[in-house]
Motif scaffolding. Structure first.
Motif, PDB file in Angstrom:
ATOM      1  N   ALA A  85      31.982  -2.068   7.536  1.00 17.69           N
ATOM      2  CA  ALA A  85      32.320  -2.010   5.927  1.00 17.69           C
ATOM      3  C   ALA A  85      34.013  -1.238   5.646  1.00 17.69           C
ATOM      4  CB  ALA A  85      31.245  -2.080   4.938  1.00 17.69           C
ATOM      5  N   TYR A  86      33.574  -0.481   6.384  1.00 14.33           N
ATOM      6  CA  TYR A  86      35.021   0.724   6.060  1.00 14.33           C
ATOM      7  C   TYR A  86      36.054   1.535   7.566  1.00 14.33           C
ATOM      8  CZ  TYR A  86      32.926   0.649   1.745  1.00 14.33           C
ATOM      9  OH  TYR A  86      32.694   0.382   0.682  1.00 14.33           O
ATOM     10  N   VAL A  87      37.520   0.968   7.671  1.00 18.90           N
ATOM     11  CA  VAL A  87      37.464   1.210   8.316  1.00 18.90           C
ATOM     12  C   VAL A  87      39.085   2.490   8.130  1.00 18.90           C
ATOM     13  CG1 VAL A  87      39.273  -0.897   8.687  1.00 18.90           C
ATOM     14  CG2 VAL A  87      39.026   0.530  10.613  1.00 18.90           C
ATOM     15  N   ARG A  88      39.641   3.009   8.856  1.00 16.13           N
ATOM     16  CA  ARG A  88      41.009   4.177   9.360  1.00 16.13           C
ATOM     17  C   ARG A  88      41.289   4.072  10.337  1.00 16.13           C
ATOM     18  NH1 ARG A  88      38.770   9.747   7.799  1.00 16.13           N
ATOM     19  NH2 ARG A  88      37.864  10.090   9.742  1.00 16.13           N
ATOM     20  N   SER A  89      42.690   4.729  10.816  1.00  8.77           N
ATOM     21  CA  SER A  89      43.587   4.788  12.303  1.00  8.77           C
ATOM     22  C   SER A  89      43.668   6.197  11.824  1.00  8.77           C
ATOM     23  CB  SER A  89      44.275   4.058  12.231  1.00  8.77           C
ATOM     24  OG  SER A  89      45.251   4.417  11.447  1.00  8.77           O
ATOM     25  N   ILE A  90      43.458   6.499  13.157  1.00  7.98           N
ATOM     26  CA  ILE A  90      44.244   8.013  13.342  1.00  7.98           C
ATOM     27  C   ILE A  90      44.687   8.539  14.611  1.00  7.98           C
ATOM     28  CG2 ILE A  90      41.986   8.791  14.227  1.00  7.98           C
ATOM     29  CD1 ILE A  90      41.986  11.752  13.082  1.00  7.98           C
ATOM     30  N   THR A  99      53.265   1.563  20.209  1.00 11.77           N
ATOM     31  CA  THR A  99      52.005   1.829  20.885  1.00 11.77           C
ATOM     32  C   THR A  99      50.839   1.084  19.822  1.00 11.77           C
ATOM     33  OG1 THR A  99      51.734   2.897  22.544  1.00 11.77           O
ATOM     34  CG2 THR A  99      49.775   2.401  22.006  1.00 11.77           C
ATOM     35  N   SER A 100      50.257  -0.128  20.378  1.00 10.84           N
ATOM     36  CA  SER A 100      49.460  -0.894  18.985  1.00 10.84           C
ATOM     37  C   SER A 100      47.414  -0.657  19.702  1.00 10.84           C
ATOM     38  CB  SER A 100      49.672  -2.497  18.284  1.00 10.84           C
ATOM     39  OG  SER A 100      50.190  -3.442  19.067  1.00 10.84           O
ATOM     40  N   LEU A 101      46.673  -0.882  18.686  1.00  6.19           N
ATOM     41  CA  LEU A 101      45.545  -0.866  18.752  1.00  6.19           C
ATOM     42  C   LEU A 101      45.194  -2.031  17.943  1.00  6.19           C
ATOM     43  CD1 LEU A 101      43.409   0.270  20.432  1.00  6.19           C
ATOM     44  CD2 LEU A 101      42.641   1.320  19.566  1.00  6.19           C
ATOM     45  N   GLU A 102      44.026  -2.258  18.457  1.00  5.59           N
ATOM     46  CA  GLU A 102      43.442  -4.204  17.340  1.00  5.59           C
ATOM     47  C   GLU A 102      42.166  -4.331  17.724  1.00  5.59           C
ATOM     48  OE1 GLU A 102      44.399  -8.303  17.215  1.00  5.59           O
ATOM     49  OE2 GLU A 102      46.128  -7.245  16.373  1.00  5.59           O
ATOM     50  N   PHE A 105      36.032   3.937  16.959  1.00  2.00           N
ATOM     51  CA  PHE A 105      35.862   2.623  18.009  1.00  2.00           C
ATOM     52  C   PHE A 105      36.472   1.977  19.146  1.00  2.00           C
ATOM     53  CE2 PHE A 105      35.656  -2.097  18.129  1.00  2.00           C
ATOM     54  CZ  PHE A 105      34.017  -2.497  17.034  1.00  2.00           C
ATOM     55  N   ALA A 106      37.506   2.588  19.235  1.00  2.00           N
ATOM     56  CA  ALA A 106      38.737   2.013  19.723  1.00  2.00           C
ATOM     57  C   ALA A 106      38.992   3.143  20.257  1.00  2.00           C
ATOM     58  CB  ALA A 106      38.942   0.760  19.642  1.00  2.00           C
ATOM     59  N   THR A 107      40.007   3.864  21.079  1.00  4.36           N
ATOM     60  CA  THR A 107      41.499   4.691  21.790  1.00  4.36           C
ATOM     61  C   THR A 107      42.124   3.999  22.538  1.00  4.36           C
ATOM     62  OG1 THR A 107      40.050   5.662  23.074  1.00  4.36           O
ATOM     63  CG2 THR A 107      39.483   6.638  20.883  1.00  4.36           C
ATOM     64  N   ILE A 108      43.449   4.731  22.241  1.00  5.78           N
ATOM     65  CA  ILE A 108      44.572   4.193  23.910  1.00  5.78           C
ATOM     66  C   ILE A 108      44.976   5.337  23.175  1.00  5.78           C
ATOM     67  CG2 ILE A 108      46.287   3.263  21.428  1.00  5.78           C
ATOM     68  CD1 ILE A 108      46.392   1.423  24.173  1.00  5.78           C
ATOM     69  N   SER A 109      45.747   6.137  24.314  1.00  3.08           N
ATOM     70  CA  SER A 109      47.188   6.908  25.112  1.00  3.08           C
ATOM     71  C   SER A 109      47.658   6.233  24.417  1.00  3.08           C
ATOM     72  CB  SER A 109      46.398   7.274  26.575  1.00  3.08           C
ATOM     73  OG  SER A 109      45.499   7.834  26.676  1.00  3.08           O
ATOM     74  N   VAL A 110      48.836   7.010  23.538  1.00  3.10           N
ATOM     75  CA  VAL A 110      49.830   6.906  23.234  1.00  3.10           C
ATOM     76  C   VAL A 110      52.189   7.456  23.940  1.00  3.10           C
ATOM     77  CG1 VAL A 110      51.844   6.929  21.751  1.00  3.10           C
ATOM     78  CG2 VAL A 110      49.184   6.328  20.950  1.00  3.10           C
ATOM     79  N   THR A 111      52.065   7.141  25.068  1.00  7.71           N
ATOM     80  CA  THR A 111      53.262   8.091  25.782  1.00  7.71           C
ATOM     81  C   THR A 111      54.291   8.056  24.799  1.00  7.71           C
ATOM     82  OG1 THR A 111      52.446   6.115  27.443  1.00  7.71           O
ATOM     83  CG2 THR A 111      54.964   7.034  27.484  1.00  7.71           C
ATOM     84  N   VAL A 115      51.628   2.947  16.506  1.00  4.95           N
ATOM     85  CA  VAL A 115      51.790   4.466  16.259  1.00  4.95           C
ATOM     86  C   VAL A 115      53.072   4.452  16.955  1.00  4.95           C
ATOM     87  CG1 VAL A 115      50.489   5.793  17.604  1.00  4.95           C
ATOM     88  CG2 VAL A 115      51.425   6.869  15.774  1.00  4.95           C
ATOM     89  N   ALA A 116      54.140   5.062  16.412  1.00  2.00           N
ATOM     90  CA  ALA A 116      55.743   5.481  17.666  1.00  2.00           C
ATOM     91  C   ALA A 116      55.640   6.936  17.407  1.00  2.00           C
ATOM     92  CB  ALA A 116      56.838   4.509  17.074  1.00  2.00           C
ATOM     93  N   SER A 117      55.802   7.642  18.222  1.00  2.00           N
ATOM     94  CA  SER A 117      55.571   9.604  18.280  1.00  2.00           C
ATOM     95  C   SER A 117      56.351   9.964  19.551  1.00  2.00           C
ATOM     96  CB  SER A 117      54.833   9.578  18.508  1.00  2.00           C
ATOM     97  OG  SER A 117      54.562  11.032  18.885  1.00  2.00           O
ATOM     98  N   SER A 118      57.719  10.929  19.557  1.00  2.84           N
ATOM     99  CA  SER A 118      58.418  11.377  20.173  1.00  2.84           C
ATOM    100  C   SER A 118      57.213  12.265  21.018  1.00  2.84           C
ATOM    101  CB  SER A 118      59.594  12.670  19.914  1.00  2.84           C
ATOM    102  OG  SER A 118      58.966  13.219  18.750  1.00  2.84           O
ATOM    103  N   VAL A 119      56.452  12.797  21.163  1.00  2.00           N
ATOM    104  CA  VAL A 119      55.004  12.927  21.892  1.00  2.00           C
ATOM    105  C   VAL A 119      54.078  12.776  22.077  1.00  2.00           C
ATOM    106  CG1 VAL A 119      53.883  15.301  21.645  1.00  2.00           C
ATOM    107  CG2 VAL A 119      56.139  15.261  20.430  1.00  2.00           C
ATOM    108  N   ALA A 120      53.742  12.833  23.660  1.00  2.00           N
ATOM    109  CA  ALA A 120      52.394  11.689  23.565  1.00  2.00           C
ATOM    110  C   ALA A 120      50.811  12.188  22.740  1.00  2.00           C
ATOM    111  CB  ALA A 120      51.638  12.017  24.950  1.00  2.00           C
ATOM    112  N   GLY A 121      50.105  11.408  22.783  1.00  2.00           N
ATOM    113  CA  GLY A 121      48.971  11.461  22.130  1.00  2.00           C
ATOM    114  C   GLY A 121      48.087  10.286  22.014  1.00  2.00           C
ATOM    115  N   THR A 122      46.507  10.786  20.978  1.00  2.00           N
ATOM    116  CA  THR A 122      45.655   8.975  20.717  1.00  2.00           C
ATOM    117  C   THR A 122      45.703   8.490  19.882  1.00  2.00           C
ATOM    118  OG1 THR A 122      44.816  10.952  22.364  1.00  2.00           O
ATOM    119  CG2 THR A 122      43.606   9.130  21.823  1.00  2.00           C
ATOM    120  N   LEU A 123      45.785   7.514  19.736  1.00  4.56           N
ATOM    121  CA  LEU A 123      45.802   6.532  18.943  1.00  4.56           C
ATOM    122  C   LEU A 123      44.525   6.060  18.873  1.00  4.56           C
ATOM    123  CD1 LEU A 123      46.748   5.077  16.093  1.00  4.56           C
ATOM    124  CD2 LEU A 123      47.538   3.182  17.626  1.00  4.56           C
TER     125      LEU A 123
END
Length: 135
Positions: free
Chosen positions: A109-114, A100-103, A89-95, A65-73
């Motif tokens: 069985a199923y996955v998604r990102s938010i 920013t990437s998270l792996e 399952f895992a989180t990271i702050s986005v500046t 993700v890349a954002s002009s506003v900080a958030g959480t991935l």
């Protein structure tokens, strides 16, 4: 004269790769697929949620993700497609302004990102997901 004839059978292994709609293969084909989940700017305090993806044969999932506003991935996993049962399952702050990437290694069985947007509307944004198969 008695001649002996040898007959060899030839087997051909054919791998057919069928990509989901919107997927883009990249890298070491056919092991990686990339999904451009969203490029639409988000309003303040809004989420960008990727679709539910089956882990299938893949063993690594990455969200970018890349954002002009900080958030959480966050990467969420579940054993079912019921959206209420997905857990972070895992989180990271986005500046702001920093791609920013998270792996994770896939264990469900199923996955998604938010991506959870901050308190200000965005002017630039992209959200991408990658499924990888490491032999």
């Amino acid at each position: 004269m008695n001649y002996m004839r040898s007959v060899f059978s030839l087997s051909l292994c054919l791998i057919v790769l069928s990509l989901p709609l919107g997927a883009e293969p990249f890298g070491n084909l056919p092991f990686n697929i990339r999904f451009d989940t969203s490029v639409a700017n988000l309003a303040a305090n809004v989420f960008s949620t990727g679709p539910i993806r089956s882990a299938g044969p893949y063993n690594v999932f990455r969200a970018e993700v890349a954002s002009s506003v900080a958030g959480t991935l966050a990467i969420q996993t579940s054993t079912t497609t019921n959206t209420s049962l997905f857990l972070d399952f895992a989180t990271i702050s986005v500046t702001s302004g920093v791609p920013t990437s998270l792996e994770i290694d896939l264990t469900a069985a199923y996955v998604r990102s938010i991506f959870r947007n901050g308190a200000t509307a965005q002017t630039r944004f992209y959200h991408r997901e990658v499924l990888q198969l490491w032999p």
